[in-house]
Motif scaffolding. Structure first.
Motif, PDB file in Angstrom:
ATOM      1  N   THR A 104     -16.127  17.020 -10.394  1.00  0.00           N
ATOM      2  CA  THR A 104     -15.096  17.854  -9.760  1.00  0.00           C
ATOM      3  C   THR A 104     -14.596  17.263  -8.456  1.00  0.00           C
ATOM      4  O   THR A 104     -13.673  17.793  -7.846  1.00  0.00           O
ATOM      5  CB  THR A 104     -15.650  19.271  -9.495  1.00  0.00           C
ATOM      6  N   VAL A 105     -15.197  16.167  -8.011  1.00  0.00           N
ATOM      7  CA  VAL A 105     -14.777  15.519  -6.762  1.00  0.00           C
ATOM      8  C   VAL A 105     -13.628  14.561  -7.084  1.00  0.00           C
ATOM      9  O   VAL A 105     -13.731  13.738  -8.001  1.00  0.00           O
ATOM     10  CB  VAL A 105     -15.945  14.768  -6.088  1.00  0.00           C
ATOM     11  N   LEU A 106     -12.536  14.645  -6.325  1.00  0.00           N
ATOM     12  CA  LEU A 106     -11.340  13.838  -6.561  1.00  0.00           C
ATOM     13  C   LEU A 106     -11.009  12.985  -5.347  1.00  0.00           C
ATOM     14  O   LEU A 106     -10.990  13.485  -4.220  1.00  0.00           O
ATOM     15  CB  LEU A 106     -10.150  14.747  -6.889  1.00  0.00           C
ATOM     16  N   VAL A 107     -10.747  11.704  -5.571  1.00  0.00           N
ATOM     17  CA  VAL A 107     -10.364  10.771  -4.510  1.00  0.00           C
ATOM     18  C   VAL A 107      -8.904  10.383  -4.720  1.00  0.00           C
ATOM     19  O   VAL A 107      -8.563   9.767  -5.746  1.00  0.00           O
ATOM     20  CB  VAL A 107     -11.256   9.508  -4.514  1.00  0.00           C
ATOM     21  N   PRO A 108      -8.013  10.713  -3.758  1.00  0.00           N
ATOM     22  CA  PRO A 108      -6.598  10.345  -3.891  1.00  0.00           C
ATOM     23  C   PRO A 108      -6.390   8.822  -3.818  1.00  0.00           C
ATOM     24  O   PRO A 108      -7.101   8.118  -3.104  1.00  0.00           O
ATOM     25  CB  PRO A 108      -5.932  11.010  -2.695  1.00  0.00           C
ATOM     26  N   TYR A 109      -5.405   8.366  -4.562  1.00  0.00           N
ATOM     27  CA  TYR A 109      -4.992   6.953  -4.512  1.00  0.00           C
ATOM     28  C   TYR A 109      -3.520   6.904  -4.866  1.00  0.00           C
ATOM     29  O   TYR A 109      -2.928   7.898  -5.282  1.00  0.00           O
ATOM     30  CB  TYR A 109      -5.809   6.089  -5.481  1.00  0.00           C
ATOM     31  N   GLN A 110      -2.918   5.735  -4.694  1.00  0.00           N
ATOM     32  CA  GLN A 110      -1.509   5.575  -5.039  1.00  0.00           C
ATOM     33  C   GLN A 110      -1.279   4.213  -5.664  1.00  0.00           C
ATOM     34  O   GLN A 110      -1.998   3.242  -5.383  1.00  0.00           O
ATOM     35  CB  GLN A 110      -0.616   5.734  -3.805  1.00  0.00           C
ATOM     36  N   LEU A 111      -0.259   4.140  -6.528  1.00  0.00           N
ATOM     37  CA  LEU A 111       0.168   2.894  -7.168  1.00  0.00           C
ATOM     38  C   LEU A 111       1.603   2.601  -6.735  1.00  0.00           C
ATOM     39  O   LEU A 111       2.439   3.512  -6.672  1.00  0.00           O
ATOM     40  CB  LEU A 111       0.082   3.012  -8.694  1.00  0.00           C
ATOM     41  N   TYR A 112       1.873   1.313  -6.481  1.00  0.00           N
ATOM     42  CA  TYR A 112       3.167   0.906  -5.926  1.00  0.00           C
ATOM     43  C   TYR A 112       3.762  -0.248  -6.728  1.00  0.00           C
ATOM     44  O   TYR A 112       3.050  -1.051  -7.319  1.00  0.00           O
ATOM     45  CB  TYR A 112       2.992   0.450  -4.476  1.00  0.00           C
ATOM     46  N   ARG A 113       5.097  -0.353  -6.635  1.00  0.00           N
ATOM     47  CA  ARG A 113       5.845  -1.437  -7.274  1.00  0.00           C
ATOM     48  C   ARG A 113       5.946  -2.666  -6.383  1.00  0.00           C
ATOM     49  O   ARG A 113       6.327  -3.733  -6.843  1.00  0.00           O
ATOM     50  CB  ARG A 113       7.261  -0.972  -7.615  1.00  0.00           C
ATOM     51  N   ALA A 114       5.644  -2.533  -5.109  1.00  0.00           N
ATOM     52  CA  ALA A 114       5.774  -3.644  -4.159  1.00  0.00           C
ATOM     53  C   ALA A 114       4.543  -3.710  -3.266  1.00  0.00           C
ATOM     54  O   ALA A 114       3.907  -2.688  -2.990  1.00  0.00           O
ATOM     55  CB  ALA A 114       7.031  -3.470  -3.313  1.00  0.00           C
ATOM     56  N   ALA A 115       4.247  -4.903  -2.779  1.00  0.00           N
ATOM     57  CA  ALA A 115       3.069  -5.129  -1.935  1.00  0.00           C
ATOM     58  C   ALA A 115       3.170  -4.406  -0.591  1.00  0.00           C
ATOM     59  O   ALA A 115       2.158  -4.187   0.068  1.00  0.00           O
ATOM     60  CB  ALA A 115       2.868  -6.620  -1.716  1.00  0.00           C
ATOM     61  N   THR A 116       4.360  -4.018  -0.178  1.00  0.00           N
ATOM     62  CA  THR A 116       4.535  -3.322   1.104  1.00  0.00           C
ATOM     63  C   THR A 116       3.919  -1.919   1.079  1.00  0.00           C
ATOM     64  O   THR A 116       3.617  -1.369   2.120  1.00  0.00           O
ATOM     65  CB  THR A 116       6.024  -3.223   1.468  1.00  0.00           C
ATOM     66  N   ARG A 117       3.758  -1.347  -0.112  1.00  0.00           N
ATOM     67  CA  ARG A 117       3.085  -0.053  -0.306  1.00  0.00           C
ATOM     68  C   ARG A 117       3.675   1.055   0.575  1.00  0.00           C
ATOM     69  O   ARG A 117       2.957   1.817   1.192  1.00  0.00           O
ATOM     70  CB  ARG A 117       1.585  -0.194  -0.066  1.00  0.00           C
ATOM     71  N   THR A 118       4.994   1.139   0.604  1.00  0.00           N
ATOM     72  CA  THR A 118       5.644   2.222   1.345  1.00  0.00           C
ATOM     73  C   THR A 118       5.913   3.385   0.388  1.00  0.00           C
ATOM     74  O   THR A 118       5.802   3.237  -0.841  1.00  0.00           O
ATOM     75  CB  THR A 118       6.983   1.764   1.960  1.00  0.00           C
ATOM     76  N   ALA A 119       6.307   4.522   0.946  1.00  0.00           N
ATOM     77  CA  ALA A 119       6.625   5.696   0.126  1.00  0.00           C
ATOM     78  C   ALA A 119       7.745   5.386  -0.863  1.00  0.00           C
ATOM     79  O   ALA A 119       7.767   5.912  -1.977  1.00  0.00           O
ATOM     80  CB  ALA A 119       6.999   6.877   1.015  1.00  0.00           C
ATOM     81  N   ALA A 120       8.683   4.509  -0.478  1.00  0.00           N
ATOM     82  CA  ALA A 120       9.788   4.142  -1.370  1.00  0.00           C
ATOM     83  C   ALA A 120       9.327   3.257  -2.524  1.00  0.00           C
ATOM     84  O   ALA A 120      10.040   3.099  -3.508  1.00  0.00           O
ATOM     85  CB  ALA A 120      10.879   3.423  -0.579  1.00  0.00           C
ATOM     86  N   ASP A 121       8.124   2.680  -2.410  1.00  0.00           N
ATOM     87  CA  ASP A 121       7.600   1.777  -3.433  1.00  0.00           C
ATOM     88  C   ASP A 121       6.703   2.471  -4.455  1.00  0.00           C
ATOM     89  O   ASP A 121       6.190   1.822  -5.362  1.00  0.00           O
ATOM     90  CB  ASP A 121       6.794   0.652  -2.788  1.00  0.00           C
ATOM     91  N   ILE A 122       6.462   3.770  -4.321  1.00  0.00           N
ATOM     92  CA  ILE A 122       5.572   4.475  -5.244  1.00  0.00           C
ATOM     93  C   ILE A 122       6.094   4.311  -6.666  1.00  0.00           C
ATOM     94  O   ILE A 122       7.279   4.494  -6.936  1.00  0.00           O
ATOM     95  CB  ILE A 122       5.436   5.963  -4.871  1.00  0.00           C
TER      96      ILE A 122
END
Length: 171
Positions: A104-122
């Motif tokens: 039940t424990v959840l760790v947030p993560y994100q995947l990006y289209r660019a190495a800059t890893r900005t919100a616009a790259d999600i």
């Protein structure tokens, strides 16, 4: 007429007759044309060569912005446009809330289209205006496309966490 002249005339007439026959014994010919065609349709594949997982490895619970990357391998018809969408995973409600789980424990993560890893790259699954899919064009060869990942914080209970993402190519 002398016999010599008669033989000479007969020989000449025979030669003319033979050449005349030879002219008429040539084979006749005719020609025609035909078309050779093929219609090639677009094709894309992201499953022949297995993707490389985004494996963040092992980190202490005090780490922040843990980055790593994996890759999708894409092979599309030359010059054929395509898009690749990534779903929300098994625990996210949208592309901005992906989570790896351990019970039940959840760790947030994100995947990006660019190495800059900005919100616009999600990297998500929204197409059209404001879309967050990856767009490309085929080369006719298998091309690795990086998938950049980030875990903003590891301040969670000790354990192994995982999620499964489905990638969909549209062409």
């Amino acid at each position: 007429m002398s016999r010599r002249i008669v033989v000479s005339v007969i020989a000449s007439l025979s030669a003319v007759a033979l050449f005349g026959v030879a002219e008429y014994t040539h084979a006749a010919t005719a020609t025609t044309t035909f078309n050779v065609r093929i219609q090639i349709t677009a094709a894309c594949d992201i499953s022949t060569t297995a993707p490389t997982d985004v494996n963040f490895g092992s980190h202490p619970s005090t780490a922040t912005n843990v980055d790593n990357q994996g890759a999708l391998n894409v092979n599309c018809t030359p010059s054929s446009p395509y898009t690749i969408a990534l779903d929300n995973g098994q625990n996210g409600i949208d592309a901005n809330s992906r989570k790896m789980s351990n019970g039940t424990v959840l760790v947030p993560y994100q995947l990006y289209r660019a190495a800059t890893r900005t919100a616009a790259d999600i990297w998500g699954s929204t197409t059209g205006t404001g879309g967050n899919v990856f767009a490309g064009s085929g080369t006719g060869a298998s091309v690795p496309l990086p998938v950049y990942g980030r875990v903003p914080s590891t301040n969670f209970a000790v354990g192994s966490y995982a999620d499964v993402i489905t990638a969909t190519i549209t062409y």
